[in-house]
Design a protein around this motif. Structure first.
Motif, short mmCIF file in Angstrom:
data_model
loop_
_atom_site.label_atom_id
_atom_site.label_comp_id
_atom_site.label_asym_id
_atom_site.label_seq_id
_atom_site.Cartn_x
_atom_site.Cartn_y
_atom_site.Cartn_z
N PHE A 1 0.89 -1.16 0.00
CA PHE A 1 0.00 0.00 0.00
C PHE A 1 0.93 1.20 0.00
CE2 PHE A 1 -2.93 -3.10 2.02
CZ PHE A 1 -3.99 -2.99 1.12
N VAL B 1 3.16 -4.90 2.47
CA VAL B 1 2.22 -5.58 3.36
C VAL B 1 2.28 -7.10 3.21
CG1 VAL B 1 -0.22 -5.84 3.88
CG2 VAL B 1 0.71 -3.58 3.49
N GLY C 1 -2.71 -7.12 11.83
CA GLY C 1 -1.92 -6.26 10.97
C GLY C 1 -0.82 -6.97 10.19
N CYS C 2 -0.72 -8.29 10.32
CA CYS C 2 0.37 -9.01 9.65
C CYS C 2 0.09 -9.28 8.17
CB CYS C 2 0.71 -10.31 10.37
SG CYS C 2 -0.54 -11.59 10.16
N LYS D 1 -3.05 -10.92 6.93
CA LYS D 1 -3.93 -12.07 6.66
C LYS D 1 -5.10 -11.68 5.75
CE LYS D 1 -4.83 -12.59 11.07
NZ LYS D 1 -4.08 -11.42 11.61
P1 ADP Z 1 -4.58 -8.59 9.32
O1 ADP Z 1 -5.78 -9.04 8.58
O2 ADP Z 1 -3.55 -9.64 9.49
O3 ADP Z 1 -4.93 -7.94 10.62
P2 ADP Z 1 -4.40 -6.67 7.15
O4 ADP Z 1 -4.19 -7.52 5.95
O5 ADP Z 1 -5.75 -6.13 7.38
O6 ADP Z 1 -3.86 -7.45 8.43
O7 ADP Z 1 -3.39 -5.45 7.09
C1 ADP Z 1 -2.01 -5.60 6.85
C2 ADP Z 1 -1.38 -4.23 6.84
O8 ADP Z 1 -1.84 -3.50 5.72
C3 ADP Z 1 -1.71 -3.39 8.07
O9 ADP Z 1 -0.58 -2.65 8.41
C4 ADP Z 1 -2.80 -2.48 7.58
O10 ADP Z 1 -2.79 -1.28 8.28
C5 ADP Z 1 -2.43 -2.28 6.12
N1 ADP Z 1 -3.58 -2.04 5.25
C6 ADP Z 1 -4.62 -2.88 5.06
N2 ADP Z 1 -5.49 -2.39 4.17
C7 ADP Z 1 -4.99 -1.18 3.78
C8 ADP Z 1 -5.42 -0.17 2.88
N3 ADP Z 1 -6.54 -0.31 2.16
N4 ADP Z 1 -4.64 0.92 2.73
C9 ADP Z 1 -3.48 1.06 3.42
N5 ADP Z 1 -3.02 0.14 4.29
C10 ADP Z 1 -3.76 -0.97 4.48
#
Ligand code: ADP
Ligand code: MG
Length: 247
Positions: free
Chosen positions: A18, A23, A44-45, A47
């Protein structure tokens, strides 16, 4: 006689960012037919992002995702078609509030798949029966409990006859007494041989239903092993730390 192993999903070197924030980094994962892969890892990993990439909800920056050999990172992929084969259920149900249970379930089969109404209706009712909610078929989502809504969301995905199901923390918003009824539906699907990738924080469920555990941290897969191995002898300190917190 050993059954032939059929690879349904093949993920190679998948990268997702992102902006300049990486990510997902170099994700490699294969999922074979009938397998239940449970993805664990701290908040935040990455998934959810991983599952969203597999459902065409996020563009990726590098690597390959193949479904039965077809590269899903190709710009020309018809996601409307692929999503009929790879169904997804989210944390927050996402049922249409102005439609009844049956209308929600039949939308995809009738509008997207253009199936015969009687045939689709029959399948919808059979699925509702299986999750114990046939008597709620004419209810609106607001009249249902969280656990019921989530079971309907699962039925809605199943009614498209997908080959793979993705579940993203589908019990995370539920009151504790409703978690079980939803996990039981997923357990039954596993028993029937459905291929699934499940993101969850329900460790007992992961242990008993997963064929394989994928442990992620900071956008990478740190461990990929059997539940038996993962829960008794995790290889990395990060996994050990995660288990200390969640178990
Ligand atoms: P999990 O599901 O393991 O909690 P996520 O896949 O939701 O983790 O998020 C992984 C990382 O990507 C996090 O740091 C989150 O803040 C970031 N992130 C997720 N979606 C977005 C987005 N649309 N824009 C910017 N950052 C994002
Ligand atoms: Mg998530």
């Amino acid at each position: 006689m050993a059954e032939a192993v059929e690879v349904l999903l093949e993920i190679r070197g998948l990268d997702k960012s992102f902006g300049d924030r990486k990510v997902l980094q170099q994700i490699d994962l294969e999922v074979t037919k009938g397998e239940v892969v449970v993805v664990l890892g701290p908040s935040g990993c990455g998934k959810s992002t991983l599952l969203r990439c597999l459902n065409g909800l996020e563009p990726v920056q590098g690597g390959e995702i193949r479904y039965r050999g077809q590269d899903l990172t190709d710009k020309k992929v018809n996601w409307r078609e692929i999503r009929q084969h790879i169904g997804m259920v989210f944390q927050n149900y996402e049922l249409f509030p102005h439609m009844t249970v049956l209308e929600n379930i039949l939308l995809g089969p009738l509008k997207v798949q253009r199936r015969n109404k009687q045939e689709a209706l029959k399948q919808a009712e059979q699925l509702l029966e299986r999750v114990g909610l046939l008597d709620r078929k004419d209810a609106y989502p607001r009249e249902l409990s969280g656990g019921q809504k989530q079971r309907i969301a699962i039925v809605r995905a199943l009614c498209m006859n997908p080959e793979i199901m993705l579940f993203d923390e589908v019990t995370a918003s539920l009151d504790p007494e409703m978690v079980r009824e939803v996990l039981d539906v997923m357990r039954e699907l596993a028993r029937q041989g459905m291929t699934m990738i499940i993101v969850t924080h329900e460790m007992g469920f992961a242990k008993s239903v997963g064929d394989r555990i994928v442990f992620m941290d900071q956008g990478q897969i740190c461990e990929m092993t059997t539940p038996q191995q993962f829960f008794t002898q995790p290889e990395t300190e990060r996994a050990q730390h995660f288990l200390d917190i969640f178990q």
